[in-house]
Design an enzyme around this catalytic site. Sequence first.
Site, PDB file in Angstrom:
ATOM      1  N   GLU A 394      33.524  31.319  46.915  1.00 14.15           N
ATOM      2  CA  GLU A 394      33.972  29.969  46.573  1.00 14.15           C
ATOM      3  C   GLU A 394      33.926  29.129  47.857  1.00 14.15           C
ATOM      4  O   GLU A 394      34.388  29.565  48.908  1.00 14.15           O
ATOM      5  CB  GLU A 394      35.383  30.147  46.017  1.00 14.15           C
ATOM      6  CG  GLU A 394      36.312  29.026  46.050  1.00 14.15           C
ATOM      7  CD  GLU A 394      37.736  29.531  45.636  1.00 14.15           C
ATOM      8  OE1 GLU A 394      37.876  30.526  44.894  1.00 14.15           O
ATOM      9  OE2 GLU A 394      38.682  28.896  46.085  1.00 14.15           O
ATOM     10  N   HIS A 479      44.400  37.454  43.841  1.00 11.36           N
ATOM     11  CA  HIS A 479      43.972  37.889  42.508  1.00 11.36           C
ATOM     12  C   HIS A 479      44.369  39.339  42.211  1.00 11.36           C
ATOM     13  O   HIS A 479      43.506  40.186  41.989  1.00 11.36           O
ATOM     14  CB  HIS A 479      42.448  37.775  42.382  1.00 11.36           C
ATOM     15  CG  HIS A 479      41.903  36.401  42.547  1.00 11.36           C
ATOM     16  ND1 HIS A 479      40.560  36.145  42.779  1.00 11.36           N
ATOM     17  CD2 HIS A 479      42.498  35.193  42.498  1.00 11.36           C
ATOM     18  CE1 HIS A 479      40.361  34.844  42.881  1.00 11.36           C
ATOM     19  NE2 HIS A 479      41.518  34.231  42.725  1.00 11.36           N
ATOM     20  N   ASN A 517      36.956  34.410  39.517  1.00 11.03           N
ATOM     21  CA  ASN A 517      38.396  34.107  39.489  1.00 11.03           C
ATOM     22  C   ASN A 517      38.953  34.528  38.120  1.00 11.03           C
ATOM     23  O   ASN A 517      38.319  34.301  37.096  1.00 11.03           O
ATOM     24  CB  ASN A 517      38.621  32.614  39.706  1.00 11.03           C
ATOM     25  CG  ASN A 517      37.787  32.071  40.845  1.00 11.03           C
ATOM     26  OD1 ASN A 517      36.565  32.143  40.804  1.00 11.03           O
ATOM     27  ND2 ASN A 517      38.411  31.557  41.861  1.00 11.03           N
TER      28      ASN A 517
HETATM   29  P1  FAE Z   1      51.271  35.354  36.464  1.00 13.11           P
HETATM   30  O1  FAE Z   1      50.589  34.066  36.243  1.00 13.11           O
HETATM   31  O2  FAE Z   1      51.459  35.852  37.840  1.00 13.11           O
HETATM   32  O3  FAE Z   1      52.711  35.241  35.763  1.00 13.11           O
HETATM   33  C1  FAE Z   1      53.698  36.242  35.861  1.00 13.11           C
HETATM   34  C2  FAE Z   1      55.078  35.582  35.809  1.00 13.11           C
HETATM   35  O4  FAE Z   1      56.067  36.600  35.645  1.00 13.11           O
HETATM   36  C3  FAE Z   1      55.442  34.832  37.088  1.00 13.11           C
HETATM   37  O5  FAE Z   1      55.872  33.531  36.760  1.00 13.11           O
HETATM   38  C4  FAE Z   1      56.563  35.670  37.700  1.00 13.11           C
HETATM   39  O6  FAE Z   1      57.503  34.893  38.422  1.00 13.11           O
HETATM   40  C5  FAE Z   1      57.185  36.314  36.479  1.00 13.11           C
HETATM   41  N1  FAE Z   1      57.867  37.586  36.758  1.00 13.11           N
HETATM   42  C6  FAE Z   1      57.456  38.595  37.551  1.00 13.11           C
HETATM   43  N2  FAE Z   1      58.343  39.640  37.529  1.00 13.11           N
HETATM   44  C7  FAE Z   1      59.350  39.238  36.667  1.00 13.11           C
HETATM   45  C8  FAE Z   1      60.543  39.865  36.231  1.00 13.11           C
HETATM   46  N3  FAE Z   1      60.890  41.110  36.625  1.00 13.11           N
HETATM   47  N4  FAE Z   1      61.347  39.186  35.383  1.00 13.11           N
HETATM   48  C9  FAE Z   1      61.005  37.936  34.966  1.00 13.11           C
HETATM   49  N5  FAE Z   1      59.867  37.291  35.363  1.00 13.11           N
HETATM   50  C10 FAE Z   1      59.048  37.954  36.198  1.00 13.11           C
HETATM   51  O7  FAE Z   1      50.585  36.538  35.648  1.00 13.11           O
HETATM   52  N6  FAE Z   1      42.835  32.395  39.457  1.00 13.11           N
HETATM   53  C11 FAE Z   1      41.793  31.724  38.933  1.00 13.11           C
HETATM   54  O8  FAE Z   1      41.241  32.136  37.904  1.00 13.11           O
HETATM   55  N7  FAE Z   1      41.327  30.563  39.529  1.00 13.11           N
HETATM   56  C12 FAE Z   1      41.877  30.075  40.674  1.00 13.11           C
HETATM   57  O9  FAE Z   1      41.464  29.019  41.175  1.00 13.11           O
HETATM   58  C13 FAE Z   1      42.953  30.797  41.266  1.00 13.11           C
HETATM   59  N8  FAE Z   1      43.500  30.385  42.435  1.00 13.11           N
HETATM   60  C14 FAE Z   1      44.609  31.031  42.918  1.00 13.11           C
HETATM   61  C15 FAE Z   1      45.240  30.540  44.052  1.00 13.11           C
HETATM   62  C16 FAE Z   1      46.411  31.126  44.515  1.00 13.11           C
HETATM   63  C17 FAE Z   1      47.071  30.616  45.753  1.00 13.11           C
HETATM   64  C18 FAE Z   1      46.984  32.221  43.803  1.00 13.11           C
HETATM   65  C19 FAE Z   1      48.263  32.863  44.254  1.00 13.11           C
HETATM   66  C20 FAE Z   1      46.354  32.714  42.671  1.00 13.11           C
HETATM   67  C21 FAE Z   1      45.171  32.140  42.223  1.00 13.11           C
HETATM   68  N9  FAE Z   1      44.538  32.602  41.072  1.00 13.11           N
HETATM   69  C22 FAE Z   1      43.441  31.948  40.587  1.00 13.11           C
HETATM   70  C23 FAE Z   1      45.013  33.802  40.369  1.00 13.11           C
HETATM   71  C24 FAE Z   1      45.773  33.485  39.059  1.00 13.11           C
HETATM   72  O10 FAE Z   1      46.748  32.502  39.290  1.00 13.11           O
HETATM   73  C25 FAE Z   1      46.386  34.789  38.519  1.00 13.11           C
HETATM   74  O11 FAE Z   1      45.336  35.697  38.274  1.00 13.11           O
HETATM   75  C26 FAE Z   1      47.172  34.566  37.227  1.00 13.11           C
HETATM   76  O12 FAE Z   1      48.221  33.657  37.421  1.00 13.11           O
HETATM   77  C27 FAE Z   1      47.723  35.876  36.688  1.00 13.11           C
HETATM   78  O13 FAE Z   1      48.212  35.640  35.386  1.00 13.11           O
HETATM   79  P2  FAE Z   1      49.262  36.619  34.721  1.00 13.11           P
HETATM   80  O14 FAE Z   1      49.556  36.120  33.362  1.00 13.11           O
HETATM   81  O15 FAE Z   1      48.784  38.016  34.881  1.00 13.11           O
END
Ligand code: FAE
Length: 538
Positions: A394, A479, A517
């Site tokens: 990227e 990721h 991503n």
């Molecule tokens: P996620 O979105 O992480 O949600 C999990 C939620 O569960 C979070 O809100 C936590 O706070 C919550 N949680 C965790 N443990 C507990 C608990 N014990 N009790 C209650 N709540 C809890 O999971 N991906 C892309 O495709 N494109 C991008 O441009 C991209 N850029 C990124 C940039 C950054 C800086 C970061 C950090 C990530 C990026 N990602 C990107 C990755 C993407 O945000 C990530 O793969 C997804 O958010 C994961 O989705 P999930 O539903 O697995």
Amino acid sequence: MSGTPLRGKASDGLSRRRFITGTSSIFGAAMLASQASPARAVDGAAIPVLVIGTGYGGSVAALRLAEAGVDVHMLEMGMAWDTPGSDGKIFANTTSPDARSYWLRTKTKQPLSNFLGFPIDRAVPRYTGILDAEEFGGITVYQGRGVGGGSLVNGGMAVTPKRENFAAVLPSVNTGEMYDTYYPRANAGLGVNAIDPAWFETAECYQYARVGRKHAQRSGFPFVFVPDVYDWDYMKREAAGTVPKSALAGEILYGNNYGKKSLQQTYLARAKATGRVTISPLHKVTSVTPAAGGGYTVTVDQINTNGDTVATKTMTADKVFFAAGSVGTSKLLVKLQATGALPHLNGEVGKGWGDNGNVMCGRANHLWDPTGSLQSAIPTAGIDNWAAGGAFAEVAPLPTGIETYASFYLSITKNPHRAQFSWNASAGRAELNWQTAWKQPSIDAAKTIFDKINAKEGTIYRTDLFGVYKIWGDHLTYHPLGGAVLDKATDNYGRLHGHPGLYVIDGALIPGNTSVNPFVTITALAERNIEKIIAADL
Ligand code: FAE
């Protein structure tokens, strides 16, 4: 909705007093009132469905279950992120991190730790901020914390992988169904849109991407535009100066105040509009175990913005969805298995974790190749050398506000290493056995692109962005993927083996890599799985 009341062991008054004394004075009363407000109590006898986490997987599950007439309660350890602070903004700017920026840290942990070799991390008040830089032995895993999960902090790059790459990652999933039904459904639900190519050619804020394209193409690499959930029409108006700036003010990582369609604006808004979905922010799930009368007992710590537990609550639910993200879900499952709370989980739990091959680097351009002092924080293009070299890079922004003559890249690479989470009983925490040296295949893959470009352009790598004389950002991932892999720890639709009524529906299902991503794939897979679960199990 009906459900067991959340039973608190401490008063909400205590939590509010501790919150106020523990919070930096830079915040106004409005933010204090909102973020400290107690979660909605859930009254009644039993909750049909509890969802742990409010990221992509959890939001898809909540919306589709609610549309099917099922009441859902979501538990989220992070904050609601729905009320401005005293500066009028909900989210902090990347260039001036404050308490809102980091999850329970007293010093920032910026992915780019240095500039011109100098460390740029600074002190911040400890607070339940939006970006968690979670440190394991060999890797720092960045994750979003709050209602909306990773969608709050990410760059919004919304990439559907090539069909053949998806088939290699998840061979048990029908590829035709994914590409005909679930990827289109996910892209529509997320509000994915593409940049206007004519605007890209002239926009000052994408000078850095045009330089990235020129260098890629002069070395013979395909340069591809990447869709995003950022509203490109809004960005055009930012450039024209007619609306408040977000991407063009350097906002990303700690939240975007405008322009970006996070889950708060898409899936979660629709879920809440059904009237069947409620959310408790600042509630961290610590245990799930079979309940005597059927279903599951879920134990939850309500925390304040200093991270202290102010109440411990139990709830019962017929069905529980683990949507705490790859790391959050994996950590919970290995703990619950090892401590006997969920004794029948199988031996695949905790395994198959990978970093999506993330590695960062910068290149120093010649003076005749400026990348621009104004850079949109939203990336929009990449260099595709996946088939030949195992890397998709990227072209990333470096929105410092000054001309740096630097090109910056986040590469996603075909890294074969997989780590495992396990429960360390004496330390009372889950651990990950990733090794720093396992990034070498990622560096090698990225070098297939950048060694060639440097040779062609007569340029060199930047050595000042990740330390002193350090080229590679090989200490982190954005990721995290895997830990409860589809068709291994679960059946082919995310049902956890051994405990009927428990599901995984987040990035933990994907075995360590997606070739691009990940969030569109996480969303599409969740759409596929929840459709089957609603039809067959409810
Ligand atoms: P996620 O979105 O992480 O949600 C999990 C939620 O569960 C979070 O809100 C936590 O706070 C919550 N949680 C965790 N443990 C507990 C608990 N014990 N009790 C209650 N709540 C809890 O999971 N991906 C892309 O495709 N494109 C991008 O441009 C991209 N850029 C990124 C940039 C950054 C800086 C970061 C950090 C990530 C990026 N990602 C990107 C990755 C993407 O945000 C990530 O793969 C997804 O958010 C994961 O989705 P999930 O539903 O697995």
